[in-house]
Design an enzyme around this catalytic site. Structure first.
Site, PDB file in Angstrom:
ATOM      1  N   PHE A  90      39.948  47.195  53.146  1.00  0.00           N
ATOM      2  CA  PHE A  90      40.860  46.077  52.917  1.00  0.00           C
ATOM      3  C   PHE A  90      41.753  45.919  54.138  1.00  0.00           C
ATOM      4  O   PHE A  90      42.391  46.878  54.589  1.00  0.00           O
ATOM      5  CB  PHE A  90      41.716  46.328  51.672  1.00  0.00           C
ATOM      6  CG  PHE A  90      41.088  45.803  50.411  1.00  0.00           C
ATOM      7  CD1 PHE A  90      41.693  44.787  49.686  1.00  0.00           C
ATOM      8  CD2 PHE A  90      39.888  46.311  49.959  1.00  0.00           C
ATOM      9  CE1 PHE A  90      41.113  44.296  48.527  1.00  0.00           C
ATOM     10  CE2 PHE A  90      39.300  45.834  48.803  1.00  0.00           C
ATOM     11  CZ  PHE A  90      39.907  44.824  48.084  1.00  0.00           C
ATOM     12  N   CYS A 145      52.542  34.646  53.616  1.00  0.00           N
ATOM     13  CA  CYS A 145      51.882  33.738  52.673  1.00  0.00           C
ATOM     14  C   CYS A 145      52.578  32.386  52.735  1.00  0.00           C
ATOM     15  O   CYS A 145      53.766  32.304  53.032  1.00  0.00           O
ATOM     16  CB  CYS A 145      51.937  34.305  51.255  1.00  0.00           C
ATOM     17  SG  CYS A 145      51.054  33.299  50.021  1.00  0.00           S
ATOM     18  N   CYS A 150      53.980  30.122  43.987  1.00  0.00           N
ATOM     19  CA  CYS A 150      53.321  31.188  43.225  1.00  0.00           C
ATOM     20  C   CYS A 150      54.377  32.214  42.840  1.00  0.00           C
ATOM     21  O   CYS A 150      54.994  32.831  43.702  1.00  0.00           O
ATOM     22  CB  CYS A 150      52.212  31.838  44.050  1.00  0.00           C
ATOM     23  SG  CYS A 150      51.418  33.226  43.220  1.00  0.00           S
ATOM     24  N   CYS A 155      52.733  36.818  41.919  1.00  0.00           N
ATOM     25  CA  CYS A 155      52.059  37.716  42.853  1.00  0.00           C
ATOM     26  C   CYS A 155      52.524  39.159  42.637  1.00  0.00           C
ATOM     27  O   CYS A 155      53.719  39.421  42.476  1.00  0.00           O
ATOM     28  CB  CYS A 155      52.337  37.288  44.291  1.00  0.00           C
ATOM     29  SG  CYS A 155      51.520  38.323  45.525  1.00  0.00           S
ATOM     30  N   ASP A 156      51.567  40.100  42.654  1.00  0.00           N
ATOM     31  CA  ASP A 156      51.899  41.512  42.453  1.00  0.00           C
ATOM     32  C   ASP A 156      51.637  42.343  43.712  1.00  0.00           C
ATOM     33  O   ASP A 156      51.479  43.565  43.626  1.00  0.00           O
ATOM     34  CB  ASP A 156      51.111  42.085  41.267  1.00  0.00           C
ATOM     35  CG  ASP A 156      49.596  41.974  41.452  1.00  0.00           C
ATOM     36  OD1 ASP A 156      49.161  41.456  42.505  1.00  0.00           O
ATOM     37  OD2 ASP A 156      48.863  42.399  40.546  1.00  0.00           O
ATOM     38  N   THR A 157      51.590  41.693  44.869  1.00  0.00           N
ATOM     39  CA  THR A 157      51.209  42.365  46.106  1.00  0.00           C
ATOM     40  C   THR A 157      52.343  42.345  47.123  1.00  0.00           C
ATOM     41  O   THR A 157      53.001  41.326  47.302  1.00  0.00           O
ATOM     42  CB  THR A 157      49.971  41.678  46.724  1.00  0.00           C
ATOM     43  OG1 THR A 157      48.907  41.687  45.777  1.00  0.00           O
ATOM     44  CG2 THR A 157      49.530  42.393  47.980  1.00  0.00           C
ATOM     45  N   GLU A 191      39.801  36.742  50.474  1.00  0.00           N
ATOM     46  CA  GLU A 191      40.481  36.350  49.243  1.00  0.00           C
ATOM     47  C   GLU A 191      41.618  35.415  49.627  1.00  0.00           C
ATOM     48  O   GLU A 191      42.573  35.816  50.282  1.00  0.00           O
ATOM     49  CB  GLU A 191      40.997  37.581  48.501  1.00  0.00           C
ATOM     50  CG  GLU A 191      39.871  38.504  48.059  1.00  0.00           C
ATOM     51  CD  GLU A 191      40.347  39.679  47.219  1.00  0.00           C
ATOM     52  OE1 GLU A 191      41.582  39.903  47.151  1.00  0.00           O
ATOM     53  OE2 GLU A 191      39.492  40.365  46.640  1.00  0.00           O
ATOM     54  N   HIS A 235      41.037  48.637  39.619  1.00  0.00           N
ATOM     55  CA  HIS A 235      41.708  49.577  40.524  1.00  0.00           C
ATOM     56  C   HIS A 235      43.028  50.088  39.928  1.00  0.00           C
ATOM     57  O   HIS A 235      43.423  51.217  40.178  1.00  0.00           O
ATOM     58  CB  HIS A 235      41.961  48.941  41.893  1.00  0.00           C
ATOM     59  CG  HIS A 235      42.690  47.634  41.839  1.00  0.00           C
ATOM     60  ND1 HIS A 235      42.161  46.482  41.310  1.00  0.00           N
ATOM     61  CD2 HIS A 235      43.944  47.303  42.270  1.00  0.00           C
ATOM     62  CE1 HIS A 235      43.027  45.494  41.412  1.00  0.00           C
ATOM     63  NE2 HIS A 235      44.109  45.965  41.981  1.00  0.00           N
TER      64      HIS A 235
END
Length: 210
Positions: free
Chosen positions: A25, A31, A46, A49-51, A116, A204
């Site tokens: 990755f 973003c 958005c 988002c969890d990142t 992605e 994951h």
């Protein structure tokens, strides 16, 4: 061109059509739908988002000054043999930075390239797997590809709005958070009633891997 990268690591793809596949990755910083700062979340396009894609302080994060330098770092994380090499370009929004030079450099090192993206920016040629995750309130520019992976439910981005687009696979992924159990049940029900869609789970997180 230089590339701002949050982190690079090898893991197993956790969700979508490529779930279970070994992959490096490469997470790009930044973003176009959210700054990544919690104080801006409520006003962002958005909001779920969890990142963490802010900055360049993650594993092997930094500013890479050339495509070859970045591709060499990605290749250095691959722990298997030279077959079935796979890299996932993600973010944030990777298409703010991914270009033809990087695609060529990764291909030269034997990688199949997946991306992605939120689908708001047209991709360059040469990507091997294009996964688009539409977000409510954002114009969808990328309307064809290999996989459309929709986080569900989004009040203003329901599956019916995307079912006619030119994707090979349609994945429905329950939105994480406090309502994940209810969202999963709703996604299961939707897939049973609309078999065009396949359930995508974030395995994951269940496995406790990155």
């Amino acid at each position: 061109m230089s590339y701002a990268v949050k982190e690079i690591f090898m893991t197993l793809q956790g969700e979508g059509a490529q779930a279970g596949r070994a992959a490096v990755f490469c997470r790009f910083s930044g973003c176009n739908l959210w700054s990544g700062r919690e104080q801006d979340r409520s006003s962002a396009t958005c909001q779920f988002c969890d990142t963490d894609f802010v900055g360049t302080d993650g594993t092997l994060g930094g500013r890479y000054t050339s495509a070859d330098q970045l591709a060499d770092t990605v290749a250095g994380q691959w722990s298997g043999d030279h077959s079935n090499r796979y890299v996932v370009l993600t973010g944030g929004e990777p298409l703010l930075q991914v270009d033809a030079s990087l695609i060529a450099a990764l291909h030269a090192r034997g990688f199949c390239i997946g991306i992605e993206t939120n689908g708001t920016i047209g991709p360059p040629e040469g990507l091997d797997w294009v996964c688009v995750s539409p977000k409510a309130g954002a114009e969808l520019v990328v309307r064809r590809g290999h996989e459309l992976k929709l986080v569900y439910p989004q009040a203003d981005a329901m599956p019916e709005a995307f079912a006619g687009l030119a994707f090979e696979r349609f994945s429905l992924q329950p939105m994480d958070g406090p309502d994940v159990i209810e969202n999963t049940a709703r996604a299961v029900d939707y897939c049973l009633r609309h078999p065009q869609w396949r359930l995508s789970l974030q395995t994951h997180k269940t496995l406790g891997i990155r």
